[in-house]
Design a protein around this motif. Structure first.
Motif, mmCIF file in Angstrom:
data_model
loop_
_atom_site.group_PDB
_atom_site.id
_atom_site.type_symbol
_atom_site.label_atom_id
_atom_site.label_comp_id
_atom_site.label_asym_id
_atom_site.label_seq_id
_atom_site.Cartn_x
_atom_site.Cartn_y
_atom_site.Cartn_z
ATOM 1 N N ILE A 111 0.917 -0.711 0.151
ATOM 2 C CA ILE A 111 -0.114 -0.149 -0.278
ATOM 3 C C ILE A 111 0.669 0.976 -0.129
ATOM 4 C CG2 ILE A 111 -1.323 1.407 1.121
ATOM 5 C CD1 ILE A 111 -2.839 -1.037 2.371
ATOM 6 N N ALA A 112 0.867 2.590 -0.923
ATOM 7 C CA ALA A 112 1.430 3.134 -0.492
ATOM 8 C C ALA A 112 0.465 4.429 -0.117
ATOM 9 C CB ALA A 112 1.632 4.063 -2.065
ATOM 10 N N ALA A 156 4.558 4.270 2.905
ATOM 11 C CA ALA A 156 4.231 2.675 2.105
ATOM 12 C C ALA A 156 4.507 1.501 3.345
ATOM 13 C CB ALA A 156 5.101 2.820 0.920
ATOM 14 N N ILE A 157 2.948 0.756 3.022
ATOM 15 C CA ILE A 157 3.884 -0.586 3.364
ATOM 16 C C ILE A 157 4.522 -1.216 2.381
ATOM 17 C CG2 ILE A 157 2.601 -2.518 4.794
ATOM 18 C CD1 ILE A 157 0.736 -1.130 5.956
ATOM 19 N N THR A 158 5.811 -1.451 2.789
ATOM 20 C CA THR A 158 6.431 -2.646 1.722
ATOM 21 C C THR A 158 6.965 -3.834 2.521
ATOM 22 O OG1 THR A 158 8.031 -2.190 2.870
ATOM 23 C CG2 THR A 158 7.438 -0.525 1.030
ATOM 24 N N GLY A 188 11.470 0.286 5.140
ATOM 25 C CA GLY A 188 11.117 -0.540 6.456
ATOM 26 C C GLY A 188 10.654 0.409 7.327
ATOM 27 N N LEU A 189 10.125 0.038 8.457
ATOM 28 C CA LEU A 189 9.622 1.011 9.152
ATOM 29 C C LEU A 189 10.976 2.700 8.809
ATOM 30 C CD1 LEU A 189 8.698 -1.503 12.298
ATOM 31 C CD2 LEU A 189 7.372 -0.312 10.043
ATOM 32 N N THR A 190 9.668 3.297 9.824
ATOM 33 C CA THR A 190 10.568 4.901 9.853
ATOM 34 C C THR A 190 11.229 5.126 11.150
ATOM 35 O OG1 THR A 190 8.352 5.795 10.077
ATOM 36 C CG2 THR A 190 9.439 5.834 7.791
ATOM 37 N N ASP A 191 10.002 4.434 12.071
ATOM 38 C CA ASP A 191 10.514 5.017 13.129
ATOM 39 C C ASP A 191 11.407 3.183 14.518
ATOM 40 O OD1 ASP A 191 9.635 7.505 13.086
ATOM 41 O OD2 ASP A 191 7.601 6.914 12.888
#
Length: 182
Positions: free
Chosen positions: A42-43, A54-56, A141-144
């Motif tokens: 999902i973007a 996005a969910i990658t 991947g994850l940002t936080d």
């Protein structure tokens, strides 16, 4: 008192179990994405907390790590508090209540509390550094990342609190000669 401990701990342990179920779901989604050659699920038009824009596939892998960290670090203290942990001492159950209390007192006072107390500050700094530098995955991947790392000092703090509580309780039971081991 056991009923109060159970009421406090069971929701946390249920959350940890839910995290493990979600890991299975996330792995399944990741496997399907890999089989179909999809790298982005999902973007988003605007970035969202934790997943960014996005969910990658890579963010799902990071989500697995987060869910696992939550499940493990949040379960440790309730498991110890409810005395559902594995004991290394194979003779423990054969000993009198007084000796079991003595073993717990020595273990908590000499090994558990000092070890986890010394671990707490580096764990906090580990999270602080990730937060201050806005550490994020470099591969979509994850940002936080600090969110994952924050489970470490939170879990250690909860575990220390339980160790101190149990040390006080076991010491009182040892002094009073009570056989209560719950």
């Amino acid at each position: 008192m056991h009923a109060v401990k159970t009421r406090l701990c069971e929701p946390i342990l249920n959350l940890c179990g839910l995290c493990l179920l979600l890991i299975a779901f996330v792995i399944g989604v990741g496997v399907l994405m890999h089989l179909f050659g999809v790298s982005q699920l999902i973007a988003f038009e605007t970035p969202h907390w934790l997943v960014g824009g996005a969910i990658t596939f890579n963010s799902l892998m990071g989500l697995q790590v987060l869910l696992f960290a939550v499940a493990i670090m949040m379960a440790i203290a309730p498991v110890l508090l409810l005395d559902r942990h594995v004991r290394v001492d194979v003779f423990h159950s054969r000993l009198s209540a007084r000796y079991r209390h003595a073993i717990d007192i020595v273990g908590h006072a000499l090994f558990g509390i000092p070890f986890f107390a010394l671990l707490l500050l580096p764990a906090y700094r580990f999270v602080e550094r990730a937060y201050l530098t806005s550490e994020r995955s470099t591969d979509g991947g994850l940002t936080d990342i600090y969110v994952i790392k924050a489970t470490l000092p939170i879990g250690i703090t909860l575990f220390l609190a339980v160790l101190v509580y149990l040390l006080v309780k076991r010491t009182w039971l040892f002094i009073s000669g009570s056989s209560d081991h719950a």
